[in-house]
Design a protein around this motif. Sequence first.
Motif, PDB file in Angstrom:
ATOM      1  N   THR A  28       0.816  -1.205   0.000  1.00 58.88           N
ATOM      2  CA  THR A  28       0.000   0.000   0.000  1.00 58.88           C
ATOM      3  C   THR A  28       0.854   1.261   0.000  1.00 58.88           C
ATOM      4  OG1 THR A  28      -1.669  -1.203   1.237  1.00 58.88           O
ATOM      5  CG2 THR A  28      -1.882   1.185   1.136  1.00 58.88           C
ATOM      6  N   PHE A  29       0.758   2.007  -1.081  1.00 57.99           N
ATOM      7  CA  PHE A  29       1.581   3.192  -1.247  1.00 57.99           C
ATOM      8  C   PHE A  29       1.303   4.219  -0.167  1.00 57.99           C
ATOM      9  CE2 PHE A  29       4.255   6.036  -3.392  1.00 57.99           C
ATOM     10  CZ  PHE A  29       3.636   7.260  -3.566  1.00 57.99           C
ATOM     11  N   SER A  30       0.056   4.355   0.222  1.00 59.78           N
ATOM     12  CA  SER A  30      -0.314   5.378   1.207  1.00 59.78           C
ATOM     13  C   SER A  30       0.232   5.086   2.600  1.00 59.78           C
ATOM     14  CB  SER A  30      -1.834   5.526   1.263  1.00 59.78           C
ATOM     15  OG  SER A  30      -2.435   4.303   1.637  1.00 59.78           O
ATOM     16  N   TYR A  32       3.314   4.833   3.156  1.00 54.56           N
ATOM     17  CA  TYR A  32       4.694   5.313   3.138  1.00 54.56           C
ATOM     18  C   TYR A  32       4.758   6.819   2.995  1.00 54.56           C
ATOM     19  CZ  TYR A  32       5.888   0.441   2.238  1.00 54.56           C
ATOM     20  OH  TYR A  32       6.021  -0.912   2.329  1.00 54.56           O
ATOM     21  N   ARG A  53       2.298  10.894   4.297  1.00 52.81           N
ATOM     22  CA  ARG A  53       1.479   9.859   3.667  1.00 52.81           C
ATOM     23  C   ARG A  53       0.218  10.424   3.035  1.00 52.81           C
ATOM     24  NH1 ARG A  53       1.150   6.370   8.912  1.00 52.81           N
ATOM     25  NH2 ARG A  53      -0.431   5.203   7.747  1.00 52.81           N
ATOM     26  N   SER A  54      -0.354  11.468   3.654  1.00 52.23           N
ATOM     27  CA  SER A  54      -1.599  12.053   3.144  1.00 52.23           C
ATOM     28  C   SER A  54      -1.393  13.399   2.478  1.00 52.23           C
ATOM     29  CB  SER A  54      -2.592  12.197   4.291  1.00 52.23           C
ATOM     30  OG  SER A  54      -2.051  13.035   5.301  1.00 52.23           O
ATOM     31  N   SER A  55      -0.155  13.760   2.218  1.00 54.31           N
ATOM     32  CA  SER A  55       0.219  15.012   1.537  1.00 54.31           C
ATOM     33  C   SER A  55      -0.033  16.264   2.366  1.00 54.31           C
ATOM     34  CB  SER A  55      -0.536  15.162   0.198  1.00 54.31           C
ATOM     35  OG  SER A  55      -0.260  14.089  -0.666  1.00 54.31           O
ATOM     36  N   ARG A  72       2.305  14.016  -4.441  1.00 59.95           N
ATOM     37  CA  ARG A  72       2.053  12.584  -4.584  1.00 59.95           C
ATOM     38  C   ARG A  72       0.609  12.355  -4.989  1.00 59.95           C
ATOM     39  NH1 ARG A  72       3.342   9.690   0.832  1.00 59.95           N
ATOM     40  NH2 ARG A  72       2.409   7.881  -0.221  1.00 59.95           N
ATOM     41  N   ASP A  73       0.396  11.207  -5.610  1.00 56.72           N
ATOM     42  CA  ASP A  73      -0.949  10.790  -6.001  1.00 56.72           C
ATOM     43  C   ASP A  73      -1.113   9.359  -5.517  1.00 56.72           C
ATOM     44  OD1 ASP A  73      -3.256   9.884  -7.260  1.00 56.72           O
ATOM     45  OD2 ASP A  73      -2.893  11.046  -9.067  1.00 56.72           O
ATOM     46  N   ASN A  74      -1.801   9.194  -4.410  1.00 60.60           N
ATOM     47  CA  ASN A  74      -1.927   7.854  -3.826  1.00 60.60           C
ATOM     48  C   ASN A  74      -2.775   6.930  -4.693  1.00 60.60           C
ATOM     49  OD1 ASN A  74      -0.285   8.541  -1.708  1.00 60.60           O
ATOM     50  ND2 ASN A  74      -1.949   8.861  -0.243  1.00 60.60           N
ATOM     51  N   ASN A  77      -0.187   5.751  -7.180  1.00 60.00           N
ATOM     52  CA  ASN A  77       1.060   5.231  -6.593  1.00 60.00           C
ATOM     53  C   ASN A  77       2.293   5.945  -7.123  1.00 60.00           C
ATOM     54  OD1 ASN A  77      -0.615   3.454  -5.311  1.00 60.00           O
ATOM     55  ND2 ASN A  77       0.396   1.598  -6.036  1.00 60.00           N
ATOM     56  N   VAL A  79       4.926   9.571  -6.797  1.00 59.84           N
ATOM     57  CA  VAL A  79       5.386  10.789  -6.149  1.00 59.84           C
ATOM     58  C   VAL A  79       6.221  11.542  -7.174  1.00 59.84           C
ATOM     59  CG1 VAL A  79       7.394   9.645  -5.143  1.00 59.84           C
ATOM     60  CG2 VAL A  79       6.565  11.791  -4.158  1.00 59.84           C
TER      61      VAL A  79
END
Length: 125
Positions: A28-30, A32, A53-55, A72-74, A77, A79
């Motif tokens: 899960t990218f979010s 990190y 993680r949430s910008s 980033r765009d969760n 995936n 950054v």
Amino acid sequence: QVQLVESGGGLVQAGGSVRLSCAASGRTFSAYAMGWFRQAPGKEREFVAAISRSSDNTRYADSVKGRFTISRDNAKNTVSLQMNSLKPEDTAIYYCAADHLALIPTAVAAEYDYWGQGTQVTVSS
């Protein structure tokens, strides 16, 4: 585990712009926080920018503040690092890195768990 692949590097004239991207695969990218570091020839790796993680939290090295923007765009995936007003001293290999479950984005390289292979950015004067 997460795999990171950077892209977007190249040769640019001083004053120009480059946008780097880092694609993540795996877990899960979010989960990190993400960071960008760079290493110039003969120098140690240095921090450039990081994002939570949430910008909602970003941090920058003083040398790039006001010129570089991390995002980033969760959902995708990814950054990115938008680099404007580039200088010859920005020439380096740029690496993205992932920090698992970090509460805040850190500038400390040792805190990051995974690293990409890097992408070269060369700024000509």
